[in-house]
Design an enzyme around this catalytic site. Sequence first.
Site, PDB file in Angstrom:
ATOM      1  CE  LYS A  94      52.477   8.705  34.463  1.00 26.84           C
ATOM      2  NZ  LYS A  94      52.455   7.820  35.670  1.00 26.84           N
TER       3      LYS A  94
ATOM      4  CG  ASP B  57      47.603   5.016  45.428  1.00 26.69           C
ATOM      5  OD1 ASP B  57      46.673   5.072  46.275  1.00 26.69           O
ATOM      6  OD2 ASP B  57      47.850   5.940  44.631  1.00 26.69           O
TER       7      ASP B  57
END
Length: 193
Positions: A46, A145
């Site tokens: 990332k 989440d």
Amino acid sequence: ILVLSRHINQKGFHEMFKPLKKLGKGNFASVYEVERVTDHAKFAVKAFSKQSCFNGKNGKESLINELTIMRELSQDWHPNLLRLEGVYESDNSIYVVLELLNGGQLFHRIQQLNGHFSVQQVKEFMFGLLGGLKHMHQHRIMHRDLKPENIMLRGNSSMVPVIVDFGLATNVDLEKYLFFRCGTPGYVAPEII
């Protein structure tokens, strides 16, 4: 140095890794498949632009929080949690090197199979998912989440889940959470609503 690589930010990302292909793009980061030059091992990375990430509300704090959580969970890694390999930093970017998963998102597998899974597939999946959550909870960490888009599968024919995206995760013992109300509409816990 492999032990320290999970605990400190390193320099020299571009000398250590060769980009192979772009895998996706999020709000603050792009994800690439890369190959380590020394042994040709493949990873996902990332790549965060410091300017974009740090200019957003709580952007820097959020990234530091995510890396802290992942570093803690990687100390005694669990196969149903995404493994952090290392963090590299340049003047303009932060590169988070992660294990490469080939099975795609659970969300896409559900779409692909129209939600039809065998009893054995569901057992395998739930055993892994609950194992990963148990490991997080033993470290006093909550994900906050969890949804099909944040669960990857280890391989193309596998139903072994890997929990990813710890951007909203937090330690349960904090007096004040970085994000008080968080989650994804449609998946958020009723008490948050």
